[in-house]
Enzyme design. Structure first.
Site, PDB file in Angstrom:
ATOM      1  N   GLY A   1       0.815  -1.201   0.000  1.00  0.00           N
ATOM      2  CA  GLY A   1       0.000   0.000   0.000  1.00  0.00           C
ATOM      3  C   GLY A   1       0.851   1.254   0.000  1.00  0.00           C
ATOM      4  O   GLY A   1       0.411   2.328  -0.397  1.00  0.00           O
TER       5      GLY A   1
ATOM      6  N   ASP B   1      -4.154  -9.770   6.404  1.00  0.00           N
ATOM      7  CA  ASP B   1      -3.060  -9.784   7.376  1.00  0.00           C
ATOM      8  C   ASP B   1      -2.206 -11.009   7.052  1.00  0.00           C
ATOM      9  O   ASP B   1      -2.684 -12.142   7.178  1.00  0.00           O
ATOM     10  CB  ASP B   1      -3.654  -9.881   8.789  1.00  0.00           C
TER      11      ASP B   1
ATOM     12  N   TYR C   1      13.484  -7.415  15.530  1.00  0.00           N
ATOM     13  CA  TYR C   1      13.541  -7.170  14.075  1.00  0.00           C
ATOM     14  C   TYR C   1      14.799  -7.792  13.466  1.00  0.00           C
ATOM     15  O   TYR C   1      14.747  -8.415  12.402  1.00  0.00           O
ATOM     16  CB  TYR C   1      13.524  -5.652  13.868  1.00  0.00           C
TER      17      TYR C   1
ATOM     18  N   LYS D   1      14.818 -10.591  10.616  1.00  0.00           N
ATOM     19  CA  LYS D   1      15.439 -10.341   9.310  1.00  0.00           C
ATOM     20  C   LYS D   1      16.589 -11.309   9.038  1.00  0.00           C
ATOM     21  O   LYS D   1      16.841 -11.674   7.871  1.00  0.00           O
ATOM     22  CB  LYS D   1      15.919  -8.891   9.223  1.00  0.00           C
TER      23      LYS D   1
HETATM   24  P1  NAP Z   1       6.320   0.776   5.603  1.00  0.00           P
HETATM   25  O1  NAP Z   1       6.377   2.077   4.876  1.00  0.00           O
HETATM   26  O2  NAP Z   1       6.035   0.784   7.059  1.00  0.00           O
HETATM   27  O3  NAP Z   1       5.312  -0.190   4.840  1.00  0.00           O
HETATM   28  C1  NAP Z   1       5.054  -1.481   5.325  1.00  0.00           C
HETATM   29  C2  NAP Z   1       3.730  -1.939   4.763  1.00  0.00           C
HETATM   30  O4  NAP Z   1       3.461  -3.266   5.279  1.00  0.00           O
HETATM   31  C3  NAP Z   1       2.568  -1.046   5.207  1.00  0.00           C
HETATM   32  O5  NAP Z   1       1.756  -0.748   4.098  1.00  0.00           O
HETATM   33  C4  NAP Z   1       1.846  -1.902   6.235  1.00  0.00           C
HETATM   34  O6  NAP Z   1       0.452  -1.701   6.314  1.00  0.00           O
HETATM   35  C5  NAP Z   1       2.110  -3.293   5.692  1.00  0.00           C
HETATM   36  N1  NAP Z   1       1.881  -4.314   6.712  1.00  0.00           N
HETATM   37  C6  NAP Z   1       2.285  -4.302   8.003  1.00  0.00           C
HETATM   38  N2  NAP Z   1       1.863  -5.412   8.631  1.00  0.00           N
HETATM   39  C7  NAP Z   1       1.163  -6.126   7.730  1.00  0.00           C
HETATM   40  C8  NAP Z   1       0.471  -7.357   7.784  1.00  0.00           C
HETATM   41  N3  NAP Z   1       0.411  -8.086   8.919  1.00  0.00           N
HETATM   42  N4  NAP Z   1      -0.148  -7.816   6.668  1.00  0.00           N
HETATM   43  C9  NAP Z   1      -0.117  -7.094   5.521  1.00  0.00           C
HETATM   44  N5  NAP Z   1       0.529  -5.918   5.402  1.00  0.00           N
HETATM   45  C10 NAP Z   1       1.158  -5.437   6.503  1.00  0.00           C
HETATM   46  O7  NAP Z   1       7.722  -0.013   5.462  1.00  0.00           O
HETATM   47  P2  NAP Z   1       8.856   0.030   4.329  1.00  0.00           P
HETATM   48  O8  NAP Z   1       9.914   0.937   4.818  1.00  0.00           O
HETATM   49  O9  NAP Z   1       8.267   0.212   3.006  1.00  0.00           O
HETATM   50  O10 NAP Z   1       9.434  -1.455   4.484  1.00  0.00           O
HETATM   51  C11 NAP Z   1       9.049  -2.527   3.641  1.00  0.00           C
HETATM   52  C12 NAP Z   1       9.890  -3.747   3.986  1.00  0.00           C
HETATM   53  O11 NAP Z   1      11.273  -3.435   3.854  1.00  0.00           O
HETATM   54  C13 NAP Z   1       9.715  -4.242   5.416  1.00  0.00           C
HETATM   55  O12 NAP Z   1       9.797  -5.647   5.462  1.00  0.00           O
HETATM   56  C14 NAP Z   1      10.889  -3.613   6.128  1.00  0.00           C
HETATM   57  O13 NAP Z   1      11.217  -4.328   7.290  1.00  0.00           O
HETATM   58  C15 NAP Z   1      11.951  -3.708   5.054  1.00  0.00           C
HETATM   59  N6  NAP Z   1      13.053  -2.758   5.222  1.00  0.00           N
HETATM   60  C16 NAP Z   1      12.860  -1.409   5.221  1.00  0.00           C
HETATM   61  C17 NAP Z   1      13.942  -0.562   5.370  1.00  0.00           C
HETATM   62  C18 NAP Z   1      13.817   0.948   5.389  1.00  0.00           C
HETATM   63  O14 NAP Z   1      14.824   1.638   5.601  1.00  0.00           O
HETATM   64  N7  NAP Z   1      12.652   1.517   5.133  1.00  0.00           N
HETATM   65  C19 NAP Z   1      15.229  -1.085   5.548  1.00  0.00           C
HETATM   66  C20 NAP Z   1      15.397  -2.466   5.560  1.00  0.00           C
HETATM   67  C21 NAP Z   1      14.300  -3.295   5.387  1.00  0.00           C
HETATM   68  P3  NAP Z   1      -0.182  -0.513   7.205  1.00  0.00           P
HETATM   69  O15 NAP Z   1      -0.024   0.703   6.359  1.00  0.00           O
HETATM   70  O16 NAP Z   1      -1.601  -0.900   7.378  1.00  0.00           O
HETATM   71  O17 NAP Z   1       0.577  -0.489   8.482  1.00  0.00           O
END
Ligand code: NAP
Length: 251
Positions: A13, A61, A152, A156
């Site tokens: 999303g 979910d 976390y 990971k």
């Molecule tokens: P984000 O902006 O927080 O987006 C995460 C998305 O996952 C949100 O849309 C959230 O929905 C959804 N979500 C959470 N729990 C869920 C569930 N149980 N079922 C279905 N959807 C769910 O995070 P992001 O930064 O894009 O990160 C995406 C991935 O990359 C994650 O796995 C994160 O750990 C990894 N990552 C991110 C970074 C970084 O720097 N951003 C670095 C390393 C790894 P809601 O909007 O409803 O909460």
């Protein structure tokens, strides 16, 4: 010419997932945009449609097995059997170990590890049947250890072992499994971390950039490019790998 496949991107999303979904659509695939609430998938669907792609939005979910079964069934019915899966949904519940609650631990394990397990188990049935598949799991540089992220980091790092095992088990069916380990990417997730530690997001970014060899922060599109490669036909001999996309080595 890329063959059109059906892809599922969880947590798409917003943030990294949204960029991955748009990129896979631009690559010519039909995309199922899964997020907790179906209404939160609208912006991603609109972006995909505007780019001439085809997508559906599903509220599910990923840590709930009934939700996962229903979502994969709906994708199969409306877009065709899914053979590309990007396990991207994720949450943070950061705290130092002595303050980390049972709930903080379980919530993170459930979304990242259980969610990726449930989705992969459901989708592999189609991949094995089609004798073609791509699974991409989102790990993180935090897998190497990060203060305040015992839950976390464990999840990971766990995803890296999960990825390598899927590569071993599913390889004979022409299914690859790889992980992307992003460094600092500008999304709502890193914005929320800045808020939690009480630092303006711009300052938080500047501090992160000061430690990144290429001298800039990561963007969701940087991760989408890596996912596009792993999902491609050309990557069929690349499996069980962890690609650090962090502007420097990290891994
Ligand atoms: P984000 O902006 O927080 O987006 C995460 C998305 O996952 C949100 O849309 C959230 O929905 C959804 N979500 C959470 N729990 C869920 C569930 N149980 N079922 C279905 N959807 C769910 O995070 P992001 O930064 O894009 O990160 C995406 C991935 O990359 C994650 O796995 C994160 O750990 C990894 N990552 C991110 C970074 C970084 O720097 N951003 C670095 C390393 C790894 P809601 O909007 O409803 O909460």
């Amino acid at each position: 010419m890329t063959e059109t496949r059906t892809a599922i991107v969880t947590g798409s999303g917003r943030g990294i997932g949204a960029a991955v979904a748009l990129r896979l659509a631009k690559d010519g695939h039909k995309v199922a945009v899964i997020d907790l609430r179906e209404e939160d998938t609208t912006a991603t669907i609109e972006a995909i449609n505007a780019a001439g792609g085809q997508a559906i939005g599903i509220g599910a979910d990923v840590s709930n097995s009934d939700d996962v079964a229903a979502a994969v069934a709906r994708v199969t019915e409306e877009l065709g059997a899914p053979t590309i899966l990007v396990n991207n949904a994720g949450i943070l519940r950061d705290n130092l170990l002595f303050k980390m609650s049972d709930g903080d631990w379980d919530a993170v394990m459930n979304v990242h590890l259980r969610g990726s397990f449930l989705m992969s188990r459901a989708v592999q049935a189609h991949q094995v049947e089609q004798k073609w598949g791509r699974i991409v799991n989102l790990s993180s540089t935090s897998a190497l250890g990060n203060r305040g992220q015992a839950n976390y980091a464990a999840a990971k790092a766990g995803l890296q072992g999960f990825t390598k095992t899927l590569a071993i088990e599913l390889g004979r069916y022409n299914v690859t499994a790889n992980a992307i380990a992003p460094g600092f990417i500008e999304t709502d997730m890193t914005r929320a971390t800045a808020e939690r530690v009480g630092v303006p997001f711009e300052d938080f970014i500047a501090h992160a950039v000061s430690e990144i060899p290429v001298g800039r922060s990561g963007k969701p599109e940087d991760i989408a490019a890596a996912a596009s490669f792993f999902a491609s036909e050309e990557a069929s001999f690349v499996s069980g790998q962890v690609l650090y996309v962090a502007g420097g080595p990290k891994g």
